[in-house]
Write a protein that holds these residues in place. Sequence first.
Motif: not given
Length: 270
Positions: A26-32, A49-53, A261-270
């Motif tokens: 999956g796409p990585p999460l870049l932290l700024c 954060l979810d370890p899958r991310i 944040v983990s839930q938001f990033l892994r939610a299906p695209r709407t």
Amino acid sequence: MPTQLQWKHVLGHEVRVSVRPGSEPGPPLLLCNGLGAGLDVLQPFVDHLDPRIEVVRFDVPGAGGSGSPKLPYRFSLLACFATRLLEQLGYDRFDVLGISWGGALAQQLAFQNPRRCRRLVLASTGTGMLMVPGGFSVLSKMLTPRRYRDPAYARDIAADLYGGRMRESPEEVRHLIYEQSRIGSRTGYLFQLLAGAGWTSLPALPLIRQQTLILAGNDDPIIPLVNAHIMRRLLPHATVHVFADGHLGLVTSADELGPLVSQFLRAPRT
């Protein structure tokens, strides 16, 4: 999986980078990071954060462990810098989260990369020069990096500057900010301030089409809560989550915000 710390040569600068591999594709999460902060400060959030991310952090030139910048820069150039870094790490698409000053960079990244940036998270941040500011006495304390260099001073101003849980436990700032962050150069701090001079995202917000999660503390002296609602009204696909904490809520309330944040990033695209 263990975090990998490395250095990359990007646009003529040596940059300290941290990559926590994800357990699933999956796409990585870049932290700024925020103004003057090194990547280590966000470790409590990463831990929740979810370890899958997959998670990528970096120190902008002059902050943390990265070398000093050679010339002043704007957010538009720094967004190109971050995109080039992601390319070197082998990422084509990405999500981005920015906190405070880093939230401005995250907005710029989303605007400049409408196809490559998938989702956007904005924490304790605003729209730059055209926003509802905190009080002058609060903002004046951010004009120098003294809070990163003097732990006693950091403790003394923690309640007024950061609000939230720091009002009850200002001594915690020694561990959260002073002990956990490498101290960058004074030039680097100045250049970070200059990057935001005159910058605003207000005209660009309606053009940012990514799904966006806005995180805002109900006691943030630096970025008043009203700014989150202004951004929500201008961003086409944004929601706001208000949490009971202050400017450092992403760290001090990591147990709440990490899973959110983990839930938001892994939610299906709407």
